[in-house]
Design an enzyme around this catalytic site. Structure first.
Site, PDB file in Angstrom:
ATOM      1  CE1 TYR A  68      76.216  57.466  15.629  1.00 43.94           C
ATOM      2  CE2 TYR A  68      74.508  59.150  15.744  1.00 43.94           C
ATOM      3  CZ  TYR A  68      74.901  57.825  15.869  1.00 43.94           C
ATOM      4  OH  TYR A  68      73.976  56.873  16.209  1.00 43.94           O
ATOM      5  CB  SER A  75      71.142  57.646  14.083  1.00 39.77           C
ATOM      6  OG  SER A  75      70.953  58.755  14.935  1.00 39.77           O
TER       7      SER A  75
END
Length: 337
Positions: free
Chosen positions: A152, A127
């Site tokens: 995350y 990501s």
């Protein structure tokens, strides 16, 4: 060619499976169908895939080591694409163990199976969140990424490091892809663009964080799947691996068959302009609630994709105006049924 796609009922997993199945590949998909967002949407995605004769689905959680290993024992996969993960920056503030179970434990289970049941290529989703507090733009693969500002992001960076180790130790050809704000039809309801469309159609006000002073490198889903389909057919070789910065005493250690790429549109869009585009497409203007920055969020994302262009002659290029219009058309069709 038999391909395993984890997270196949998810946004990107569904689109990739559909593209590969249309091209004639055999796809086995797994997903735990967790209720982080509307499970009906996930089941409806799966329903679009089930008519393909060469598609099979297994309701398996990556954290379920026993059943995952049984699947690898029963089937011989050529390629594995890991798109299963607990997503969302804000949710990680309230439910940290969901990220550890899925993104760390589950990913390690998958790597162990790729080790014991060798595959020709493992691709995994990382990501743009790994760039964290970085201020240098555009974000490049060679940039330092040791300052994640959400759990995350930390789990995604951990995925990159663990995958590198497995590639080094066991020679697994591995490619990691740092996705930049993927959007489009059949998208995730927890994403801002999805929430904005829902609110605008309902005539509700929009929460605009950091008082609108944010921008994102939005990447249309068809560009993501085109890149994935191209890359998965070309596993890295040791000699092709990106150089890794090492102390002089370690320079003799050969680089493993491991690569990382950004995949983004290279065109950051300011948040207020993004909202204006949606209002124009929908023909409605709504009030805005200007609020402070949310914990874990970043001000800007901007992808440097020169490595991707050099190695694959590929750059995402769908204009935001085109992609948003396609999303709105899907949204209005899907929720009118």
């Amino acid at each position: 060619m038999k391909i395993l796609i984890t997270g196949v009922a998810g946004f990107i997993g569904y689109h990739l499976a559909r593209r590969l199945l249309t091209d004639g590949a055999t796809v086995c998909g797994i997903d735990n169908l967790n209720p982080y967002y509307d499970v009906t949407l996930k089941r409806d995605r799966l329903a679009q895939l089930k008519p393909f004769a060469q598609f099979t689905f297994e309701p398996i959680d990556l954290a379920d080591r026993e059943n995952l290993t049984a699947l690898f024992q029963q089937q011989s996969f050529d390629i594995v694409v890991n798109l299963a993960a607990q997503a969302g920056v804000r949710y990680s503030l309230d439910n940290p163990f969901a990220y550890i179970d899925s993104n760390i434990l589950g990913f390690t289970n998958l790597l162990e199976n790729c080790r014991h049941f060798p595959v020709k290529h493992l691709l995994f989703a990382s990501s743009s969140s790994v760039y964290g507090a970085n201020t240098k733009v555009p974000f490049a693969i060679a940039d330092n990424v040791d300052r994640p500002i959400s759990l995350y992001a930390a789990t995604k960076r951990a995925n990159e490091l663990i995958a590198y180790t497995y590639s080094h130790l066991y020679g697994i050809p591995t490619t990691g892809l740092r996705f930049f704000t993927v959007y489009g039809p059949w998208g995730r309801p927890d994403m801002a663009y999805f929430k904005f469309v829902k609110a605008i159609l309902a005539g509700q006000s929009l929460d605009v964080y950091n008082f609108g002073a944010m921008e994102r490198d939005f990447t249309y889903i068809d560009d993501i799947t085109a890149g994935l389909a191209l890359i998965l057919a070309h596993p890295p070789q040791t000699s092709e691996s990106q150089p890794v910065s090492q102390p002089e005493s370690l320079q003799s250690i050969p680089a493993p068959p491991y690569r990382l790429y950004n995949i983004g549109n290279r065109t950051p869009v300011k948040l207020l302009h993004f909202i204006e585009l949606l209002e124009q497409i929908l023909g409605k203007t709504v009030p805005k609630n200007f609020l402070p920055m949310q914990p874990g969020e970043v001000l800007s994302t901007y992808a440097d994709v020169e490595d991707l262009a050099r190695d694959f002659d590929f750059r995402p290029n769908t204009p935001i105006e085109v992609g948003l219009r396609k999303f709105v058309q899907w949204y209005q069709s899907y929720y009118s049924e």
